[in-house]
Write a protein that holds these residues in place. Structure first.
Motif, PDB file in Angstrom:
ATOM      1  N   TYR A 163       0.836  -1.209   0.000  1.00 43.47           N
ATOM      2  CA  TYR A 163       0.000   0.000   0.000  1.00 43.47           C
ATOM      3  C   TYR A 163       0.871   1.260   0.000  1.00 43.47           C
ATOM      4  CZ  TYR A 163      -3.407   3.411   1.698  1.00 43.47           C
ATOM      5  OH  TYR A 163      -4.209   4.509   1.838  1.00 43.47           O
ATOM      6  N   ASP A 164       0.415   2.289  -0.718  1.00 45.91           N
ATOM      7  CA  ASP A 164       1.174   3.539  -0.789  1.00 45.91           C
ATOM      8  C   ASP A 164       0.843   4.430   0.412  1.00 45.91           C
ATOM      9  OD1 ASP A 164       2.508   5.851  -1.393  1.00 45.91           O
ATOM     10  OD2 ASP A 164       1.816   5.942  -3.468  1.00 45.91           O
ATOM     11  N   TYR A 165       1.783   4.509   1.348  1.00 47.04           N
ATOM     12  CA  TYR A 165       1.574   5.297   2.571  1.00 47.04           C
ATOM     13  C   TYR A 165       1.327   6.772   2.269  1.00 47.04           C
ATOM     14  CZ  TYR A 165       6.337   6.519   1.511  1.00 47.04           C
ATOM     15  OH  TYR A 165       7.437   6.961   0.846  1.00 47.04           O
ATOM     16  N   SER A 166       1.792   7.264   1.103  1.00 48.14           N
ATOM     17  CA  SER A 166       1.656   8.700   0.831  1.00 48.14           C
ATOM     18  C   SER A 166       0.203   9.085   0.544  1.00 48.14           C
ATOM     19  CB  SER A 166       2.589   9.145  -0.295  1.00 48.14           C
ATOM     20  OG  SER A 166       2.154   8.649  -1.526  1.00 48.14           O
ATOM     21  N   THR A 167      -0.618   8.119   0.186  1.00 43.21           N
ATOM     22  CA  THR A 167      -2.047   8.403  -0.025  1.00 43.21           C
ATOM     23  C   THR A 167      -2.648   8.963   1.265  1.00 43.21           C
ATOM     24  OG1 THR A 167      -2.078   6.476  -1.462  1.00 43.21           O
ATOM     25  CG2 THR A 167      -4.226   7.349  -0.798  1.00 43.21           C
ATOM     26  N   ASP A 168      -2.309   8.338   2.386  1.00 44.79           N
ATOM     27  CA  ASP A 168      -2.840   8.796   3.679  1.00 44.79           C
ATOM     28  C   ASP A 168      -2.190  10.114   4.095  1.00 44.79           C
ATOM     29  OD1 ASP A 168      -4.230   6.465   3.630  1.00 44.79           O
ATOM     30  OD2 ASP A 168      -2.896   5.403   5.018  1.00 44.79           O
ATOM     31  N   LEU A 169      -0.885  10.210   3.892  1.00 42.08           N
ATOM     32  CA  LEU A 169      -0.169  11.417   4.334  1.00 42.08           C
ATOM     33  C   LEU A 169      -0.743  12.672   3.692  1.00 42.08           C
ATOM     34  CD1 LEU A 169       3.668  10.546   4.256  1.00 42.08           C
ATOM     35  CD2 LEU A 169       2.234  10.928   6.270  1.00 42.08           C
ATOM     36  N   PHE A 170      -1.113  12.569   2.400  1.00 46.90           N
ATOM     37  CA  PHE A 170      -1.487  13.771   1.653  1.00 46.90           C
ATOM     38  C   PHE A 170      -2.952  13.790   1.243  1.00 46.90           C
ATOM     39  CE2 PHE A 170       3.144  13.112   0.767  1.00 46.90           C
ATOM     40  CZ  PHE A 170       3.565  14.034   1.726  1.00 46.90           C
ATOM     41  N   ALA A 171      -3.791  13.126   2.055  1.00 49.08           N
ATOM     42  CA  ALA A 171      -5.236  13.185   1.784  1.00 49.08           C
ATOM     43  C   ALA A 171      -5.682  14.645   1.787  1.00 49.08           C
ATOM     44  CB  ALA A 171      -5.990  12.383   2.834  1.00 49.08           C
ATOM     45  N   ARG A 172      -5.117  15.438   2.701  1.00 53.10           N
ATOM     46  CA  ARG A 172      -5.316  16.893   2.670  1.00 53.10           C
ATOM     47  C   ARG A 172      -3.965  17.490   2.265  1.00 53.10           C
ATOM     48  NH1 ARG A 172      -7.193  19.421   7.671  1.00 53.10           N
ATOM     49  NH2 ARG A 172      -5.745  17.992   8.673  1.00 53.10           N
ATOM     50  N   SER A 173      -3.930  18.119   1.135  1.00 51.45           N
ATOM     51  CA  SER A 173      -2.632  18.410   0.506  1.00 51.45           C
ATOM     52  C   SER A 173      -1.769  19.376   1.322  1.00 51.45           C
ATOM     53  CB  SER A 173      -2.834  18.950  -0.905  1.00 51.45           C
ATOM     54  OG  SER A 173      -3.644  18.054  -1.620  1.00 51.45           O
TER      55      SER A 173
END
Ligand code: REY
Length: 408
Positions: A144-154
């Motif tokens: 899973y790409d952890y950055s999806t969660d990190l940048f849900a709010r840009s």
């Protein structure tokens, strides 16, 4: 390693890395000779990107040694300094090509086997012994790409990590908290986590930080004077362009994202470079100056990766409207959109940059630089639509080619 010694590569054991299971591979495309570049069209694309909100946009096209440099707009919104084609910038995921090259060199040196489990080199790192080095480099690991969660709010997501320093382990743990997206060896599913694993492999096999591997194996031999891995430093050395993150909320001010650790990206996206260095790098790669021919063949074993594109090992292929395919990568790190591609023979190369990110309009416009550079005036009617559209057939396509919701 040194350049120009590729006799030695021919004797390596890449054959031993072949076999095992691969997803069905796309047929290698027939290569049409690229039509003459359309420099007027290229400049028009850059102007459009600026009219759509990018402070500046630039393109460097090296056509058989003739170099064209175009730049529009500003590098710094405060001082009004013009964006210059020689400016350094953050290249985001074009870093993945560097990481893959280092690992393919280690394959050439018989220190790594592509079809071996990652866990052979990093015992118990991954929860599934079936995940191989090849799966990781082709985004078919299911991690899973952890950055999806990190940048849900840009903007909030970015500000929360702007000065943070992550270990690879911490980034990997963020991924492993989530279920796998596919079985090992399943379909392509773009994930930064794969290139965090690549970084761990590089450090394990070389015994040195990834920056040292980039330096000794690529930057020094190719004399790339503008390419740096400064992590966890936050600045860009020398003359550079500032980068601006577009907020998710419409009509809110751009965020200057220049200073950041890019620690969330590291071996997946933290390199700094310039247009000139990127064209030099990709051309050298395609011309066989960085790996053995056998390793390059492995990098070009394509998995389907969405409309008119395919992914090899850390290398993307884009199929343009005139029948020409180009090879390289895109990059999206806060403040910077990068497009770096070359022809199969490495004789025509483009590096383009917009100093804005998180704008699907700018991104889809910038993708058209490829049509102007490699298809020229013959760019088909699809040229203006060559970006992946909303509702792409690729479910897990990541930011590098996926339109962001903002401004569409
Ligand atoms: C990370 C978010 C995108 C960028 C990414 N980049 O995975 C890798 C790549 C290194 O492929 C950010 N987007 C932006 C968002 C979207 O925050 N909510 O565009 O600045 O280059």
């Amino acid at each position: 390693m040194t350049l120009g010694v590729f006799g030695k590569w021919r004797r390596t054991a890449l054959g031993a890395t072949l076999g095992a299971t691969l997803v069905p591979l796309l047929a290698f495309p027939a290569q049409a000779a690229p039509p003459r570049p359309d420099l007027t069209g290229l400049r028009g694309v850059l102007r459009t990107a600026v009219s759509q909100g990018a402070p500046g946009a630039t393109a460097l096209l090296d056509d058989h040694g003739t170099v064209h440099r175009l730049a529009v707009g500003v590098s710094d919104r405060k001082t009004g300094r013009a964006l210059a084609p020689g400016d350094r910038f953050r290249i985001g995921s074009v870093t993945k090509v560097f990481s893959a090259v280092v690992l393919l060199q280690l394959v050439d040196e018989r220190k790594l086997v592509l079809d071996a489990p990652v866990n052979r080199y990093l015992p118990k790192l991954l929860p599934d012994d079936r995940i191989t080095v090849r799966h990781v480099l082709s985004h078919r690991s299911g991690l899973y790409d952890y950055s999806t969660d990190l940048f849900a709010r840009s903007v909030a997501g970015f500000e929360a990590v702007r000065t943070k320093v992550f270990t690879y382990r911490q980034l990997l743990d963020r991924s492993l908290r989530r279920p796998r997206t596919t079985a090992p060896g399943g379909p392509y599913s773009y994930s930064n986590t794969n290139f965090v694993v690549a970084g761990l492999l590089i450090e394990k096999l070389t015994g040195r930080p990834v920056g040292t591997a980039y330096q000794n194996r690529i930057i020094k031999p190719l004399k790339l004077r503008d390419t740096f891995y400064v992590h966890p430093g936050t600045g860009i050395p020398g003359v550079h362009t500032r980068g601006y993150l577009t907020p998710d909320a419409p009509a809110t001010a751009l965020v200057d994202a220049t200073r950041q650790t890019a620690s969330w990206a590291q071996s997946a996206g933290a390199l700094i470079s310039s247009s000139r260095d990127l064209t030099t790098f990709l051309s050298a790669l395609q011309r066989g100056r960085l790996t053995s021919a056998a390793a390059l063949t492995q990098m070009r074993r394509w998995s389907p990766a969405g409309a008119k594109q395919a992914y090899g090992l850390g290398l993307r292929r884009r199929d343009l409207s005139c029948g020409v395919s180009v090879y390289g990568h895109t990059g999206a790190v806060q403040g910077y959109y990068t497009y770096a591609f070359t022809t199969l023979d490495g004789r025509r190369s483009l590096a383009a940059l917009a100093n804005a990110s998180n704008s699907s309009r700018v991104h889809n416009t910038m993708l058209r630089t490829l049509e102007s550079a490699f298809c020229g005036k013959s760019a088909g009617t699809s040229a203006g639509k060559s970006g992946v559209r909303r509702g792409s057939a690729v479910p897990n396509e990541r930011a590098e080619d996926r339109p962001e919701p903002h401004g569409v």
